[in-house]
Structures are given as C-alpha cells and as structure tokens.
Design a protein around this motif. Structure first.
Motif, PDB file in Angstrom:
ATOM      1  N   ASP A  32      13.747 -32.841   6.957  1.00 24.24           N
ATOM      2  CA  ASP A  32      12.660 -32.641   7.951  1.00 24.24           C
ATOM      3  C   ASP A  32      11.284 -32.722   7.331  1.00 24.24           C
ATOM      4  O   ASP A  32      10.291 -33.092   7.888  1.00 24.24           O
ATOM      5  N   THR A  34      10.396 -34.171   4.521  1.00 24.74           N
ATOM      6  CA  THR A  34      10.057 -35.562   3.982  1.00 24.74           C
ATOM      7  C   THR A  34       9.560 -36.342   5.248  1.00 24.74           C
ATOM      8  O   THR A  34       8.802 -37.248   5.203  1.00 24.74           O
ATOM      9  N   ARG A  35      10.174 -36.205   6.311  1.00 24.72           N
ATOM     10  CA  ARG A  35       9.925 -36.853   7.631  1.00 24.72           C
ATOM     11  C   ARG A  35       8.746 -36.468   8.142  1.00 24.72           C
ATOM     12  O   ARG A  35       7.771 -37.314   8.450  1.00 24.72           O
ATOM     13  N   THR A  36       8.344 -35.313   8.049  1.00 24.01           N
ATOM     14  CA  THR A  36       7.061 -34.781   8.482  1.00 24.01           C
ATOM     15  C   THR A  36       5.856 -35.206   7.640  1.00 24.01           C
ATOM     16  O   THR A  36       4.836 -35.756   8.104  1.00 24.01           O
ATOM     17  N   ARG A  38       5.997 -38.022   5.814  1.00 23.89           N
ATOM     18  CA  ARG A  38       5.879 -39.433   6.129  1.00 23.89           C
ATOM     19  C   ARG A  38       4.897 -39.716   7.104  1.00 23.89           C
ATOM     20  O   ARG A  38       3.967 -40.604   7.210  1.00 23.89           O
ATOM     21  N   LYS A  39       5.196 -38.904   8.323  1.00 22.98           N
ATOM     22  CA  LYS A  39       4.642 -39.210   9.478  1.00 22.98           C
ATOM     23  C   LYS A  39       2.841 -38.963   9.359  1.00 22.98           C
ATOM     24  O   LYS A  39       2.103 -39.380   9.924  1.00 22.98           O
ATOM     25  N   ILE A  40       2.766 -37.421   8.560  1.00 21.30           N
ATOM     26  CA  ILE A  40       1.358 -37.284   8.297  1.00 21.30           C
ATOM     27  C   ILE A  40       0.580 -38.362   7.587  1.00 21.30           C
ATOM     28  O   ILE A  40      -0.606 -38.871   8.004  1.00 21.30           O
ATOM     29  N   ARG A  41       1.345 -39.035   6.610  1.00 20.07           N
ATOM     30  CA  ARG A  41       0.580 -39.946   6.073  1.00 20.07           C
ATOM     31  C   ARG A  41       0.385 -41.260   6.721  1.00 20.07           C
ATOM     32  O   ARG A  41      -0.953 -41.886   6.628  1.00 20.07           O
ATOM     33  N   GLU A  42       1.556 -41.627   7.673  1.00 17.86           N
ATOM     34  CA  GLU A  42       1.261 -42.587   8.428  1.00 17.86           C
ATOM     35  C   GLU A  42       0.043 -42.539   9.416  1.00 17.86           C
ATOM     36  O   GLU A  42      -0.818 -43.418   9.557  1.00 17.86           O
ATOM     37  N   PHE A  43      -0.125 -41.310   9.941  1.00 17.52           N
ATOM     38  CA  PHE A  43      -1.114 -41.031  11.040  1.00 17.52           C
ATOM     39  C   PHE A  43      -2.486 -41.057  10.271  1.00 17.52           C
ATOM     40  O   PHE A  43      -3.549 -41.630  10.720  1.00 17.52           O
ATOM     41  N   SER A  44      -2.581 -40.710   9.105  1.00 13.29           N
ATOM     42  CA  SER A  44      -3.928 -40.554   8.266  1.00 13.29           C
ATOM     43  C   SER A  44      -4.332 -41.974   7.914  1.00 13.29           C
ATOM     44  O   SER A  44      -5.536 -42.353   7.996  1.00 13.29           O
ATOM     45  N   SER A  46      -3.189 -44.720   9.685  1.00 11.24           N
ATOM     46  CA  SER A  46      -3.739 -45.462  11.007  1.00 11.24           C
ATOM     47  C   SER A  46      -5.393 -44.952  11.192  1.00 11.24           C
ATOM     48  O   SER A  46      -5.979 -45.696  11.811  1.00 11.24           O
TER      49      SER A  46
END
Length: 143
Positions: A32, A34-36, A38-44, A46
């Motif tokens: 959970d 690592t998934r979070t 990863r999502k924060i990195r993708e959001f930043s 974008s």
C-alpha cells in the motif's frame, strides 16, 4: 531517497514496523505504501508536464529545481554572461589578508620605535591605571 538513514536506523524502523503491524499484515502495508508513493510521483510528474505545457515554448528549458533559491543563485553565479567568474577569480582573499597583516605589523613596529611623539594616534587598547584616590565608576542599574 533514504540517503541520510544509517543501517542502525533502518533496522530500528524494520523492527518497529514488525511490532506495530505484525508479520501477517506487514507485506500488505508495504504494498500500500509503495502504491501510494508511486501515485504521488505520477501525479507530480503530470502536474509538472501540465505547467510546462501552459507556460509555452519560451519556457521549454524551465526546471522546477531552479525554484530552489540555492540552485537559482548557484546557476546565476555560474552564468558566463555576467562575468562574475572573473571577478570571483580576481579576488584573492589570502593575498588581501597578507597585505593587511603586513600593514598591521609594520604599523606596530613604527609606533613602538617612534613612540607617541611622532604625531600618530595610538589606537591600541591599553588598560588605563587609575590614580590611587580615584573611585571606580558606579552603575546603579548594575547592582
């Protein structure tokens, strides 16, 4: 990411995680987290791409790291257009300090050999010896 964490601190964190979450739930918690991340990195990423697109082609070489004041100043000081490198390289602190030291030592030698009759003002701090009947200064606020 974890450059400033030592091995002892890492072992302490692992033991603490096992104690808090237990050995059964720990793999799920790690997934959970690592998934979070990863999502924060993708959001930043974008968001950075959206900002670059909105700024236009004149800001195509814009880097968000330049917003850090240290990075910005370092980049500006290394800029060749300003000629600051020549100024910085032309200033030799050791040479300047040696000149000041030589001037101070030669002035001390002049004043000690010539005495006070040469017309120079003696700027060295020397304790004044009060007369035997003089009282020391009294400060009412200090007592």
């Amino acid at each position: 990411m974890f450059n400033d964490i030592g091995p002892l601190e890492l072992v302490t964190l692992i033991v603490l995680a096992v104690l808090v979450f237990g050995p059964d739930k720990l793999p799920k918690v790690i997934q959970d987290v690592t998934r979070t991340i990863r999502k924060i990195r993708e959001f930043s990423e974008s968001a950075k791409n959206d900002i670059r697109e909105e700024l236009g082609p004149e800001f195509k070489d814009f880097e968000f790291e330049d917003l850090n004041p240290k990075t910005f100043i370092r980049k500006q000081l290394d800029n060749e257009d300003l000629g600051l490198k020549e100024i910085r390289n032309g200033f030799d602190l050791k040479k300047e300090m040696a000149e000041v030291t030589d001037a101070v030592h030669s002035r001390d030698a002049d004043t000690s050999s010539a005495g006070s009759s040469s017309g120079r003002i003696d700027m060295t701090k020397k304790p004044e010896t009060p007369a035997p009947d003089d009282r020391p200064p009294f400060d009412a606020d200090a007592t």
